[in-house]
Scaffold this motif. Structure first.
Motif, PDB file in Angstrom:
ATOM      1  N   ARG A  13       0.843  -1.192   0.000  1.00  0.00           N
ATOM      2  CA  ARG A  13       0.000   0.000   0.000  1.00  0.00           C
ATOM      3  C   ARG A  13       0.882   1.248   0.000  1.00  0.00           C
ATOM      4  NH1 ARG A  13      -5.582  -0.965   1.723  1.00  0.00           N
ATOM      5  NH2 ARG A  13      -5.761  -3.198   2.047  1.00  0.00           N
ATOM      6  N   GLU A  14       0.496   2.163  -0.877  1.00  0.00           N
ATOM      7  CA  GLU A  14       1.218   3.425  -0.922  1.00  0.00           C
ATOM      8  C   GLU A  14       0.582   4.368   0.090  1.00  0.00           C
ATOM      9  OE1 GLU A  14       1.248   4.930  -4.872  1.00  0.00           O
ATOM     10  OE2 GLU A  14       2.035   3.074  -5.696  1.00  0.00           O
ATOM     11  N   ASP A  49      -1.895  14.637  -2.068  1.00  0.00           N
ATOM     12  CA  ASP A  49      -2.312  13.745  -3.146  1.00  0.00           C
ATOM     13  C   ASP A  49      -3.819  13.807  -3.403  1.00  0.00           C
ATOM     14  OD1 ASP A  49       0.285  12.896  -3.401  1.00  0.00           O
ATOM     15  OD2 ASP A  49       0.017  11.110  -2.137  1.00  0.00           O
ATOM     16  N   LEU A  50      -4.589  14.353  -2.454  1.00  0.00           N
ATOM     17  CA  LEU A  50      -6.036  14.377  -2.576  1.00  0.00           C
ATOM     18  C   LEU A  50      -6.502  15.576  -3.395  1.00  0.00           C
ATOM     19  CD1 LEU A  50      -7.005  13.539   1.113  1.00  0.00           C
ATOM     20  CD2 LEU A  50      -6.930  11.975  -0.818  1.00  0.00           C
ATOM     21  N   THR A  51      -7.607  15.375  -4.101  1.00  0.00           N
ATOM     22  CA  THR A  51      -8.214  16.499  -4.813  1.00  0.00           C
ATOM     23  C   THR A  51      -9.008  17.330  -3.817  1.00  0.00           C
ATOM     24  OG1 THR A  51     -10.220  15.259  -5.337  1.00  0.00           O
ATOM     25  CG2 THR A  51      -8.408  15.136  -6.937  1.00  0.00           C
TER      26      THR A  51
END
Length: 117
Positions: free
Chosen positions: A90-91, A97-99
């Motif tokens: 899992r990254e 990274d979220l919009t």
């Protein structure tokens, strides 16, 4: 990298072919040996061919056909576990990274959780 992929495909095809061959031999032996009386097995062992030879020499049958099948099974299980561990790592997701829509949904969810407690 391209040759490595071809190598893994060849190894997989060889694995399937060897396992298929070993299973066919096992099925033939089971058909010819299971449910037979000892004198019938002795008569079978006197017949020419691979099945007759293997019926008379069970040690050879075990070492040449049964043991390799179990070793291949163990190798396949270990390979599958290593493949899954390598590809399912899992990254870690950071806030950057979220919009914006995902950030708003996360804020609403956190506020809802905090208000419930």
């Amino acid at each position: 990298m391209k040759n490595k992929k071809i190598l893994w495909i060849c190894i997989g095809a060889l694995d399937v072919a060897v396992v298929g061959f070993l299973f066919v031999i096992h099925i033939i032996m089971l058909i010819n040996v299971i449910g037979k009386e000892p004198y019938q097995i002795k008569l079978l062992s006197e017949q020419p061919g691979l099945v007759g030879y293997l019926a008379g020499h069970l040690t050879v049958y075990g070492l040449a056909f049964v043991l390799p099948l179990f070793l291949i099974l163990v190798a396949n299980i270990i390979g599958l576990v290593l493949y899954l561990r390598r590809n399912l790592k899992r990254e870690k997701i950071t806030a950057s990274d979220l919009t914006e829509e995902e950030k708003e949904a996360l804020k609403k969810e956190l506020l809802k959780d905090l208000q419930e407690k």
